[in-house]
Design a protein around this motif. Structure first.
Motif, PDB file in Angstrom:
ATOM      1  N   GLN A   1      -1.691  13.167  -1.997  1.00 36.75           N
ATOM      2  CA  GLN A   1      -1.246  12.957  -1.018  1.00 36.75           C
ATOM      3  C   GLN A   1      -2.343  13.340   0.260  1.00 36.75           C
ATOM      4  OE1 GLN A   1       3.371  12.963   1.312  1.00 36.75           O
ATOM      5  NE2 GLN A   1       2.171  14.608   1.758  1.00 36.75           N
TER       6      GLN A   1
ATOM      7  N   PRO B   1      -9.510   0.748   0.851  1.00 40.70           N
ATOM      8  CA  PRO B   1      -8.388   2.291   0.876  1.00 40.70           C
ATOM      9  C   PRO B   1      -7.031   1.456  -0.507  1.00 40.70           C
ATOM     10  CG  PRO B   1      -8.749   2.169   2.468  1.00 40.70           C
ATOM     11  CD  PRO B   1      -9.121   0.733   2.305  1.00 40.70           C
TER      12      PRO B   1
ATOM     13  N   VAL C   1       4.630   6.564  -0.903  1.00 43.61           N
ATOM     14  CA  VAL C   1       5.099   6.435   0.827  1.00 43.61           C
ATOM     15  C   VAL C   1       6.587   5.828   1.210  1.00 43.61           C
ATOM     16  CG1 VAL C   1       4.403   6.307   2.670  1.00 43.61           C
ATOM     17  CG2 VAL C   1       3.038   6.148   1.711  1.00 43.61           C
TER      18      VAL C   1
ATOM     19  N   GLN D   1      -1.611   9.526   5.515  1.00 49.10           N
ATOM     20  CA  GLN D   1      -0.820   9.875   6.336  1.00 49.10           C
ATOM     21  C   GLN D   1      -0.847   8.885   7.499  1.00 49.10           C
ATOM     22  OE1 GLN D   1       2.380   8.436   3.550  1.00 49.10           O
ATOM     23  NE2 GLN D   1       0.311   8.913   2.395  1.00 49.10           N
TER      24      GLN D   1
ATOM     25  N   ILE E   1      -7.675  16.991   3.459  1.00 47.29           N
ATOM     26  CA  ILE E   1      -7.648  15.616   3.422  1.00 47.29           C
ATOM     27  C   ILE E   1      -5.973  15.499   3.518  1.00 47.29           C
ATOM     28  CG2 ILE E   1      -8.071  13.752   2.560  1.00 47.29           C
ATOM     29  CD1 ILE E   1     -10.515  14.602   0.878  1.00 47.29           C
ATOM     30  N   GLY E   2      -5.863  14.873   4.412  1.00 44.88           N
ATOM     31  CA  GLY E   2      -4.326  14.381   4.424  1.00 44.88           C
ATOM     32  C   GLY E   2      -3.388  14.914   5.285  1.00 44.88           C
TER      33      GLY E   2
ATOM     34  N   ARG F   1       2.569   1.482  -3.476  1.00 44.67           N
ATOM     35  CA  ARG F   1       1.217   2.223  -4.372  1.00 44.67           C
ATOM     36  C   ARG F   1       0.944   3.347  -3.974  1.00 44.67           C
ATOM     37  NH1 ARG F   1      -1.863   5.016  -6.146  1.00 44.67           N
ATOM     38  NH2 ARG F   1      -4.154   4.432  -6.330  1.00 44.67           N
ATOM     39  N   PHE F   2       1.514   4.111  -2.823  1.00 45.94           N
ATOM     40  CA  PHE F   2       0.608   5.572  -2.560  1.00 45.94           C
ATOM     41  C   PHE F   2       2.090   6.458  -2.846  1.00 45.94           C
ATOM     42  CE2 PHE F   2      -3.544   4.291  -1.680  1.00 45.94           C
ATOM     43  CZ  PHE F   2      -4.080   4.897  -2.495  1.00 45.94           C
TER      44      PHE F   2
ATOM     45  N   TYR G   1      -5.656  -3.019  -1.087  1.00 44.51           N
ATOM     46  CA  TYR G   1      -4.836  -4.249  -0.880  1.00 44.51           C
ATOM     47  C   TYR G   1      -5.223  -4.139   0.850  1.00 44.51           C
ATOM     48  CZ  TYR G   1      -2.226  -2.077  -3.935  1.00 44.51           C
ATOM     49  OH  TYR G   1      -1.918  -2.004  -5.360  1.00 44.51           O
ATOM     50  N   ILE G   2      -5.922  -3.794   1.863  1.00 42.79           N
ATOM     51  CA  ILE G   2      -6.063  -4.651   2.597  1.00 42.79           C
ATOM     52  C   ILE G   2      -7.926  -4.765   2.920  1.00 42.79           C
ATOM     53  CG2 ILE G   2      -6.264  -3.376   5.213  1.00 42.79           C
ATOM     54  CD1 ILE G   2      -3.772  -3.175   4.057  1.00 42.79           C
TER      55      ILE G   2
ATOM     56  N   VAL H   1      -6.306   8.712  -1.540  1.00 42.37           N
ATOM     57  CA  VAL H   1      -5.846   9.162  -1.353  1.00 42.37           C
ATOM     58  C   VAL H   1      -5.590   8.274  -0.050  1.00 42.37           C
ATOM     59  CG1 VAL H   1      -5.454  11.085   0.017  1.00 42.37           C
ATOM     60  CG2 VAL H   1      -6.802  11.217  -1.887  1.00 42.37           C
ATOM     61  N   LEU H   2      -4.135   8.430   0.406  1.00 38.21           N
ATOM     62  CA  LEU H   2      -4.079   7.388   1.869  1.00 38.21           C
ATOM     63  C   LEU H   2      -3.360   7.813   2.507  1.00 38.21           C
ATOM     64  CD1 LEU H   2      -2.824   4.511   3.065  1.00 38.21           C
ATOM     65  CD2 LEU H   2      -0.725   4.643   2.240  1.00 38.21           C
TER      66      LEU H   2
ATOM     67  N   LEU I   1       1.024  -1.711  -0.095  1.00 45.75           N
ATOM     68  CA  LEU I   1      -0.081  -0.162  -0.206  1.00 45.75           C
ATOM     69  C   LEU I   1       1.105   1.896   0.113  1.00 45.75           C
ATOM     70  CD1 LEU I   1      -2.926   0.886  -0.043  1.00 45.75           C
ATOM     71  CD2 LEU I   1      -2.661   0.317   2.372  1.00 45.75           C
ATOM     72  N   HIS I   2       1.527   0.977   1.049  1.00 44.58           N
ATOM     73  CA  HIS I   2       2.672   2.858   0.946  1.00 44.58           C
ATOM     74  C   HIS I   2       3.467   2.454  -0.591  1.00 44.58           C
ATOM     75  CE1 HIS I   2       3.219   2.591   5.177  1.00 44.58           C
ATOM     76  NE2 HIS I   2       1.931   3.231   5.220  1.00 44.58           N
TER      77      HIS I   2
END
Lengths: 226, 226
Positions: A211, B131, A26, B194, B213-214, A23-24, B134-135, B191-192, A20-21
């Motif tokens: 982000q 999100p 991070v 952080q 957001i985020g 993919r984004f 993946y999870i 958006v993940l 996931l990280h």
């Protein structure tokens, strides 16, 4: 289920988190951060938009916002600052770039989506979709997205990997572009980018990730009181 | 078209901008701001999630993030801080609330969406949407949204109009809730959030708006280097 099995299944979580990280973007090396910023307020004391102020300068409130933004950009270590040719964007970039000792670079593709109001030929046009549905943009969204995308990628490539740069643009153009990056095909992004708000875009090679969207944390501790 | 007509048409812009701001609760009195924050990192040095650390504490990196968040929350003048019962959220709130002299208030409804991994009964369940995909969350999204919405509104009402409060929660729960507020019926919010990211929600009476957001601007000037 035995304990070793259970521990194994749970450890899959850490692998999923790592994917996931990735993919984004991070914690990925060589990312360029473009901080896409709306200009400061230019309307607080404006009575009308006639021929003499169709391209108005920042209001005192907008200059305050740009000063706060400038401290944030300096603390974050930006290496360059860009703006559209429009006065409120240029002034925001000049004020916000000063604490970092940066001169403004200009890219006209960061300009606002075209509306009826700055257009001399007001007849026969169909309003486009708009953030919140209040502002009738007449420039097609896909054209706004195409020029913004080209500008942001040029700015990122010019800066290089590992750099953080700022680009001062406009509410409609930012909204259309973020909605595109977020793949919101079915409707608008229901976030209004506030004056001098920061949205962070991560770019590496041909990958691009949003982000964050619309933060004005730099105004929270010292709001403008007139 | 005569000049007076043109000026009049253009001044419609200022009215539209005022309606747009009102719609998004910009400059509206009596708004409560809830800063919805993801906990700090708890995984950086974790090899597996077995029975001894299914609810892991913050990593050193996570504690650094929470300290930076705490300075941001203090500068922004938050009046209270809430967290889920989960250790990484509680620790984030304790560290981030300290510079403001705040003790942590707990609301279990801010907990993470339930996944396979913390569940002893792993058989026969269908993963929910997630999100980034993946999870595999197994708690239905509408149940996550309902409890998060109830928690956020309780927190806002408890704080009162004109206040700014922080609520420490989790990536899945925050993502589901923001997607709901943004009316993203057709897909996830790409958006993940952080670690220690801030998303600002504005609440007044029965209205609720996502302002941002985020954002992790508090980490930009002082990233964790281990």
């Amino acid at each position: 289920m035995s304990q070793p099995d259970l521990a194994q299944r749970r450890s899959v979580f850490l692998d999923a988190l790592a994917r996931l990280h990735e993919r984004f973007l991070v914690g990925v090396d060589g990312v360029t951060e473009v901080w896409l910023v709306r200009h400061g307020d230019a309307y607080a004391e404006l009575v009308s938009l006639d021929d003499s102020n169709i391209d108005p300068p920042l209001s005192p409130k907008g200059r305050h916002e740009a000063e706060r933004l400038g401290l944030r950009l300096r603390d974050a270590g930006i290496s360059s600052i860009w703006a559209s040719t429009i006065v409120r964007a240029q002034e925001t970039a000049e004020i916000a770039g000063a604490p970092s000792g940066l001169t403004v670079q200009t890219d006209d593709r960061l300009r606002e989506a075209k509306t009826h109001w700055e257009d001399l030929d007001l007849d026969g046009e169909t309003p486009g979709k708009a953030p919140g549905g209040y502002i009738p943009f007449v420039e097609p969204a896909d054209e706004v997205v195409a020029r913004m995308d080209a500008a942001i990628k040029t700015i990122a490539v010019t800066a290089g990997p590992g750099r953080r740069v700022a680009a001062i643009s406009h509410a409609g153009a930012i909204s259309f572009y973020l909605a595109h990056l977020l793949q919101l095909d079915s409707g608008p992004l229901r976030v209004l980018p506030q004056f001098t708000s920061v949205s962070v875009i991560l770019i590496k090679d041909d990958r691009i990730v949003v982000q964050s969207i619309g933060d004005v944390g730099h105004l929270a501790g010292d709001p403008y009181t007139g």
